[in-house]
Design a protein around this motif. Structure first.
Motif, PDB file in Angstrom:
ATOM      1  N   VAL A 294       0.835  -1.404  -0.118  1.00 14.28           N
ATOM      2  CA  VAL A 294       0.271   0.011  -0.043  1.00 14.28           C
ATOM      3  C   VAL A 294       0.784   1.265  -0.046  1.00 14.28           C
TER       4      VAL A 294
ATOM      5  N   HIS B 136     -14.737  12.070  -5.460  1.00 14.34           N
ATOM      6  CA  HIS B 136     -14.171  11.639  -4.227  1.00 14.34           C
ATOM      7  C   HIS B 136     -12.993  12.791  -3.637  1.00 14.34           C
TER       8      HIS B 136
ATOM      9  N   GLU C   3     -12.688  13.563   0.047  1.00 11.04           N
ATOM     10  CA  GLU C   3     -12.072  12.368   0.634  1.00 11.04           C
ATOM     11  C   GLU C   3     -10.405  12.701   0.324  1.00 11.04           C
TER      12      GLU C   3
ATOM     13  N   CYS D  28      -1.230   8.305   4.773  1.00 13.04           N
ATOM     14  CA  CYS D  28      -1.314   6.980   4.217  1.00 13.04           C
ATOM     15  C   CYS D  28      -1.599   6.179   5.461  1.00 13.04           C
TER      16      CYS D  28
ATOM     17  N   GLN E 256      -4.838   7.918   7.845  1.00 10.80           N
ATOM     18  CA  GLN E 256      -6.021   8.434   7.553  1.00 10.80           C
ATOM     19  C   GLN E 256      -6.598   8.054   6.069  1.00 10.80           C
ATOM     20  N   ARG E 257      -6.166   7.153   5.531  1.00  7.99           N
ATOM     21  CA  ARG E 257      -6.194   6.721   4.087  1.00  7.99           C
ATOM     22  C   ARG E 257      -7.795   6.074   4.125  1.00  7.99           C
ATOM     23  N   PRO E 258      -8.497   6.404   2.879  1.00  7.93           N
ATOM     24  CA  PRO E 258      -9.690   5.586   2.867  1.00  7.93           C
ATOM     25  C   PRO E 258      -9.754   4.260   2.789  1.00  7.93           C
ATOM     26  N   ASP E 259     -10.836   3.762   3.257  1.00  4.86           N
ATOM     27  CA  ASP E 259     -11.183   2.414   3.368  1.00  4.86           C
ATOM     28  C   ASP E 259     -11.394   1.769   1.782  1.00  4.86           C
ATOM     29  N   ARG E 260     -10.601   1.992   0.759  1.00  2.00           N
ATOM     30  CA  ARG E 260     -10.751   1.494  -0.548  1.00  2.00           C
ATOM     31  C   ARG E 260      -9.495   1.380  -1.218  1.00  2.00           C
ATOM     32  N   SER E 261      -9.582   1.185  -2.477  1.00  2.00           N
ATOM     33  CA  SER E 261      -8.157   0.848  -2.911  1.00  2.00           C
ATOM     34  C   SER E 261      -7.168   1.928  -3.180  1.00  2.00           C
ATOM     35  N   VAL E 262      -6.197   1.772  -2.530  1.00  2.39           N
ATOM     36  CA  VAL E 262      -5.092   2.811  -2.530  1.00  2.39           C
ATOM     37  C   VAL E 262      -4.596   3.133  -4.107  1.00  2.39           C
TER      38      VAL E 262
END
Length: 257
Positions: A81, A123, A126, A143, A146-152
């Motif tokens: 990631v 987005h 976000e 990263c 706080q990164r979103p809960d989806r594909s980085v």
């Protein structure tokens, strides 16, 4: 005065195809890559976009001004990631902002994203905290925390397009254009990894709409156009090079309303 273009990721895939295209047209190309390009006519400066120290060292090795920068290097979503975000966005941004002051007036920056980044506007809220980071280290902290809960991978490619749109308004005053290219699926050495990290149903729909995957040379020629003086009045744009997939998807959605 010879024309000098910089290409990150010049040792393989679209980056190599771009460097080959440019050299055939009489342009001096410097490839920024971890690996040396197999083509002797392409000068090589070692550069690892996952390491800001390596980026700084590469920039220090470059002499004088350049005419254009193509940010082509990237990694697929199967990479770790932090590596995905570092190479696809943070390293690209660090390299660009380290070099943009050395690009001659009338020059160009082209950032290669992906068709997976086309939903960045939806987005944006976000993405704002990531875009607001000022340094590579701050971006990595985002990263981790706080990164979103989806594909980085998708996040990184969306960030490239958002960054291009915003930064183009800043570089234009200095006579430097900034645009992006968003390819669909491309036949490169990393394609098996792309296939592993992509929803197979989405991939099948894309291939059905386009009829086939793109060749690296077909994307390279689009990037070369945006680097050239022939596109001198194009700024802040994303050129989608996906064989019509986005158009087909948009039209199908409109027809269903």
């Amino acid at each position: 005065m010879s024309t000098v273009f910089l290409v990150s990721g010049a040792s393989s895939g679209v980056g190599r195809a771009l460097a080959q295209f440019l050299t055939r047209h009489g342009v001096s190309v410097v490839g920024l890559d971890r690996r040396e390009p197999p083509d002797r006519e392409i000068a090589h400066v070692p550069c690892d976009l996952a390491d800001p120290g390596s980026i700084d060292a590469a920039v220090d090795r470059l002499d004088g001004q350049v005419d254009a920068l193509a940010n082509v290097a990237g990694v697929p979503g199967t990479a770790p990631v932090e590596t995905v975000l570092a190479v696809n966005f943070l390293g690209m941004r660090h390299l660009t902002e380290s070099l943009v002051g050395r690009i001659r007036r009338g020059g160009s920056v082209v950032n290669v994203s992906s068709s997976e980044g086309r939903h960045w506007v939806a987005h944006l809220a976000e993405l704002r905290p990531l875009l607001a980071t000022r340094t590579f280290a701050e971006g990595m902290r985002w990263c981790r925390e706080q990164r979103p809960d989806r594909s980085v991978y998708d996040v990184s490619k969306e960030a490239v397009l958002a960054y291009t749109t915003a930064s183009s308004t800043l570089t234009w005053g200095d006579g430097v254009r900034m645009n992006a290219v968003a390819p669909g699926t491309v036949r490169t050495p990393s394609l098996p990894e792309v296939e592993r990290s992509t929803d197979p149903r989405r991939l099948a729909r894309q291939r059905s709409a386009a009829g086939r995957d793109a060749e690296a040379s077909e994307i390279a020629s689009v990037v070369a156009f945006l680097m050239s003086n022939e596109s001198r009045w194009v700024n802040g744009q994303t050129l989608v090079a996906d064989g019509g997939v986005a158009a087909a998807t948009t039209w199908a959605a409109l027809q269903s309303r």
